[in-house]
Design a protein around this motif. Structure first.
Motif, PDB file in Angstrom:
ATOM      1  N   HIS A   1      30.412  28.824 -46.724  1.00 18.26           N
ATOM      2  CA  HIS A   1      30.521  29.365 -48.077  1.00 18.26           C
ATOM      3  C   HIS A   1      30.597  30.890 -48.130  1.00 18.26           C
ATOM      4  CE1 HIS A   1      29.579  25.342 -49.476  1.00 18.26           C
ATOM      5  NE2 HIS A   1      28.489  25.341 -48.731  1.00 18.26           N
ATOM      6  N   LEU A   2      30.280  31.566 -47.047  1.00 17.32           N
ATOM      7  CA  LEU A   2      30.231  33.025 -47.068  1.00 17.32           C
ATOM      8  C   LEU A   2      31.610  33.622 -47.312  1.00 17.32           C
ATOM      9  CD1 LEU A   2      27.796  33.841 -44.125  1.00 17.32           C
ATOM     10  CD2 LEU A   2      27.423  34.398 -46.536  1.00 17.32           C
ATOM     11  N   SER A   3      31.642  34.647 -48.135  1.00 19.72           N
ATOM     12  CA  SER A   3      32.887  35.358 -48.390  1.00 19.72           C
ATOM     13  C   SER A   3      33.322  36.113 -47.137  1.00 19.72           C
ATOM     14  CB  SER A   3      32.712  36.319 -49.560  1.00 19.72           C
ATOM     15  OG  SER A   3      31.662  37.240 -49.315  1.00 19.72           O
ATOM     16  N   GLU A   4      34.517  36.665 -47.167  1.00 17.36           N
ATOM     17  CA  GLU A   4      35.108  37.282 -45.973  1.00 17.36           C
ATOM     18  C   GLU A   4      34.213  38.337 -45.347  1.00 17.36           C
ATOM     19  OE1 GLU A   4      39.207  39.615 -44.592  1.00 17.36           O
ATOM     20  OE2 GLU A   4      38.871  39.097 -46.696  1.00 17.36           O
ATOM     21  N   ASN A   5      33.577  39.160 -46.161  1.00 19.94           N
ATOM     22  CA  ASN A   5      32.695  40.211 -45.651  1.00 19.94           C
ATOM     23  C   ASN A   5      31.226  39.846 -45.841  1.00 19.94           C
ATOM     24  OD1 ASN A   5      34.974  41.727 -45.024  1.00 19.94           O
ATOM     25  ND2 ASN A   5      34.952  42.801 -46.993  1.00 19.94           N
ATOM     26  N   GLY A   6      30.945  38.542 -45.849  1.00 19.37           N
ATOM     27  CA  GLY A   6      29.591  38.078 -46.109  1.00 19.37           C
ATOM     28  C   GLY A   6      28.590  38.512 -45.048  1.00 19.37           C
ATOM     29  N   VAL A   7      27.332  38.555 -45.455  1.00  9.45           N
ATOM     30  CA  VAL A   7      26.251  39.055 -44.601  1.00  9.45           C
ATOM     31  C   VAL A   7      25.067  38.096 -44.661  1.00  9.45           C
ATOM     32  CG1 VAL A   7      24.540  40.903 -44.319  1.00  9.45           C
ATOM     33  CG2 VAL A   7      26.904  41.469 -44.878  1.00  9.45           C
ATOM     34  N   VAL A   8      24.440  37.878 -43.521  1.00 11.92           N
ATOM     35  CA  VAL A   8      23.181  37.140 -43.464  1.00 11.92           C
ATOM     36  C   VAL A   8      22.121  38.068 -42.892  1.00 11.92           C
ATOM     37  CG1 VAL A   8      21.931  35.197 -42.478  1.00 11.92           C
ATOM     38  CG2 VAL A   8      24.328  34.922 -43.146  1.00 11.92           C
ATOM     39  N   LEU A   9      21.040  38.262 -43.631  1.00 11.20           N
ATOM     40  CA  LEU A   9      19.917  39.065 -43.145  1.00 11.20           C
ATOM     41  C   LEU A   9      18.713  38.155 -42.963  1.00 11.20           C
ATOM     42  CD1 LEU A   9      18.724  42.568 -44.253  1.00 11.20           C
ATOM     43  CD2 LEU A   9      17.085  40.692 -44.101  1.00 11.20           C
ATOM     44  N   VAL A  10      18.126  38.194 -41.777  1.00  9.40           N
ATOM     45  CA  VAL A  10      16.968  37.365 -41.464  1.00  9.40           C
ATOM     46  C   VAL A  10      15.777  38.271 -41.173  1.00  9.40           C
ATOM     47  CG1 VAL A  10      16.022  35.611 -39.925  1.00  9.40           C
ATOM     48  CG2 VAL A  10      18.452  35.564 -40.525  1.00  9.40           C
ATOM     49  N   ALA A  11      14.718  38.085 -41.938  1.00 11.17           N
ATOM     50  CA  ALA A  11      13.515  38.878 -41.719  1.00 11.17           C
ATOM     51  C   ALA A  11      12.710  38.279 -40.573  1.00 11.17           C
ATOM     52  CB  ALA A  11      12.672  38.920 -42.995  1.00 11.17           C
ATOM     53  N   SER A  12      12.374  39.126 -39.610  1.00  9.43           N
ATOM     54  CA  SER A  12      11.548  38.699 -38.489  1.00  9.43           C
ATOM     55  C   SER A  12      10.320  39.593 -38.450  1.00  9.43           C
ATOM     56  CB  SER A  12      12.340  38.757 -37.185  1.00  9.43           C
ATOM     57  OG  SER A  12      11.592  38.201 -36.124  1.00  9.43           O
ATOM     58  N   ASN A  13       9.798  39.833 -37.271  1.00  8.25           N
ATOM     59  CA  ASN A  13       8.565  40.597 -37.126  1.00  8.25           C
ATOM     60  C   ASN A  13       8.750  41.689 -36.092  1.00  8.25           C
ATOM     61  OD1 ASN A  13       5.677  40.832 -35.611  1.00  8.25           O
ATOM     62  ND2 ASN A  13       5.413  40.476 -37.793  1.00  8.25           N
ATOM     63  N   SER A  14       8.140  42.831 -36.340  1.00  9.55           N
ATOM     64  CA  SER A  14       8.297  43.967 -35.425  1.00  9.55           C
ATOM     65  C   SER A  14       7.457  43.821 -34.163  1.00  9.55           C
ATOM     66  CB  SER A  14       7.924  45.269 -36.138  1.00  9.55           C
ATOM     67  OG  SER A  14       6.565  45.253 -36.536  1.00  9.55           O
ATOM     68  N   ASP A  15       6.582  42.817 -34.112  1.00 12.92           N
ATOM     69  CA  ASP A  15       5.677  42.662 -32.964  1.00 12.92           C
ATOM     70  C   ASP A  15       6.171  41.667 -31.919  1.00 12.92           C
ATOM     71  OD1 ASP A  15       3.811  44.496 -33.832  1.00 12.92           O
ATOM     72  OD2 ASP A  15       2.571  43.019 -34.873  1.00 12.92           O
ATOM     73  N   VAL A  16       7.393  41.159 -32.056  1.00 13.12           N
ATOM     74  CA  VAL A  16       7.900  40.214 -31.061  1.00 13.12           C
ATOM     75  C   VAL A  16       7.871  40.879 -29.682  1.00 13.12           C
ATOM     76  CG1 VAL A  16       9.900  38.903 -30.278  1.00 13.12           C
ATOM     77  CG2 VAL A  16       9.323  38.959 -32.707  1.00 13.12           C
ATOM     78  N   GLY A  17       7.278  40.177 -28.723  1.00 11.98           N
ATOM     79  CA  GLY A  17       7.115  40.733 -27.378  1.00 11.98           C
ATOM     80  C   GLY A  17       5.802  41.461 -27.178  1.00 11.98           C
ATOM     81  N   ARG A  18       5.060  41.634 -28.278  1.00 13.88           N
ATOM     82  CA  ARG A  18       3.740  42.287 -28.207  1.00 13.88           C
ATOM     83  C   ARG A  18       2.742  41.430 -28.989  1.00 13.88           C
ATOM     84  NH1 ARG A  18       5.158  47.840 -30.893  1.00 13.88           N
ATOM     85  NH2 ARG A  18       6.239  46.353 -32.255  1.00 13.88           N
ATOM     86  N   PRO A  19       2.428  40.238 -28.465  1.00 16.53           N
ATOM     87  CA  PRO A  19       1.653  39.265 -29.234  1.00 16.53           C
ATOM     88  C   PRO A  19       0.245  39.749 -29.571  1.00 16.53           C
ATOM     89  CG  PRO A  19       1.826  38.593 -26.936  1.00 16.53           C
ATOM     90  CD  PRO A  19       2.753  39.749 -27.102  1.00 16.53           C
TER      91      PRO A  19
END
Length: 252
Positions: free
Chosen positions: A124-142
Motif C-alpha cells: 500500500h505504500l506510495s512511491e516515496n513511502g517511509v516506514v519508521l520503526v522505534a527501537s531502543n538506544s541500548d541494544v547491545g548494552r543490556p
C-alpha cells in the motif's frame, strides 16, 4: 501549515499512549492525515477525535488481524505515505525468572509484530513511502531486568537489516530512542523489583541525569518521516536519539 506535512497519510501503530500518541498528535498538528492503531480503544478514540483522525483496534501479537486493519486504515486515509511503529512491551524480570510466555510475548510484539506490520503495509505504500520503526538506544548494552525486551529489540535490528537487504528500494528508518519522559514504560511493573533494578542501573551508569521530553522525541520522529518522504534518494537508515544533558536545567 508546512507543505511538507500537509496531506501526508500516516498510520501510527502503538498510538494509545507515550511516543506513538505524541507522534500522531504532532503529525496531525502539522497537517497530516492520521490513522492510529493499538489495543486500548478508549484512549485511541479520544486521540482520534482530538486530531480528526481514524482509530482502529489492533494487537500486533495477533498476526491475523494486522493486514485487515492496515487495509482499513489505507481506505480511511485514501492511501498510505508513511507508517510509524511504536508498539512495545517491556516485561521487567530477572533473566532467571523470565518464563517462556514472557519471552514469546516480547518477541511477538517488539520484533515479529513490527515485521508483520511492515509486510502488511508494503503493498500500500506510495512511491516515496517511509516506514519508521522505534527501537531502543541500548541494544547491545543490556540492562538488568529487561532481558526479553533487549533481546527482542536486537532481533528487530536483524529483521530490519534483512528488509533493507531484500528491499533496497524501501525507505526504512530504525530509530533508537533513548530515555524519554512520560512513556508509561513502568506501567504495571513490580515496585520492589524496580527498586532493585534501579540500583543496578545506577551502579552501571545506565541512568541518565536527564531524559528527553516526549514532545521533542515525537517531533523528531515526525521530522524524520517527512524529510525522508520529501528527499526520496536518501534513507536515514539508523538514527539514535539521546537525552541532551544540560546542567542548567533543574530535574524533577
Amino acid at each position: 501549515m508546512s507543505g511538507q506535512h500537509a496531506g501526508l497519510r500516516l498510520l501510527v501503530v502503538g498510538a494509545s499512549s507515550g511516543i506513538g500518541h505524541a507522534v500522531a498528535a504532532s503529525a496531525a498538528a502539522l497537517g497530516a492525515k492520521v490513522a492510529v492503531a493499538a489495543r486500548r480503544m478508549d484512549l485511541l478514540d479520544e486521540l482520534a477525535a482530538s486530531i480528526d483522525g481514524h482509530a482502529f483496534e489492533l494487537d500486533v501479537a495477533d498476526t491475523a488481524t494486522i493486514a485487515p486493519v492496515v487495509q482499513q486504515a489505507v481506505t480511511a486515509l485514501g492511501g498510505l505515505d508513511a507508517v510509524v511503529f511504536t508498539s512495545t512491551v517491556i516485561p521487567f524480570a530477572h533473566i532467571e525468572d523470565t518464563d517462556v510466555a514472557t519471552w514469546i510475548h516480547a518477541f511477538s510484539v517488539n520484533a515479529i509484530g513490527a515485521n508483520n506490520v511492515l509486510r502488511a503495509a508494503l503493498p500500500h505504500l506510495s512511491e516515496n513511502g517511509v516506514v519508521l520503526v522505534a527501537s531502543n538506544s541500548d541494544v547491545g548494552r543490556p540492562r538488568a531486568g529487561v532481558a526479553a525486551y533487549g533481546a527482542s529489540k536486537a532481533a528487530l535490528d536483524e529483521i530490519l537489516l534483512a528488509w533493507r537487504n531484500e528491499h533496497p528500494d524501501l525507505s526504512i528508518i530504525r530509530v533508537g530512542v533513548g530515555p524519554t519522559q512520560d512513556t508509561e514504560i513502568l506501567r504495571g511493573a513490580d515496585r520492589d523489583l524496580l527498586s532493585q533494578l534501579f540500583k543496578s542501573w545506577v551502579e552501571h551508569g545506565q541512568l541518565p541525569a536527564q531524559m528527553s521530553a516526549l514532545r521533542d522525541v515525537a517531533n523528531t520522529l515526525v521530522s524524520l518521516v517527512t524529510t525522508a518522504v520529501a528527499n526520496p534518494s536518501v534513507v536515514p537508515e539508523v538514527v539514535q536519539l539521546a537525552p541532551r544533558i544540560r546542567p542548567d536545567v533543574a530535574q524533577e
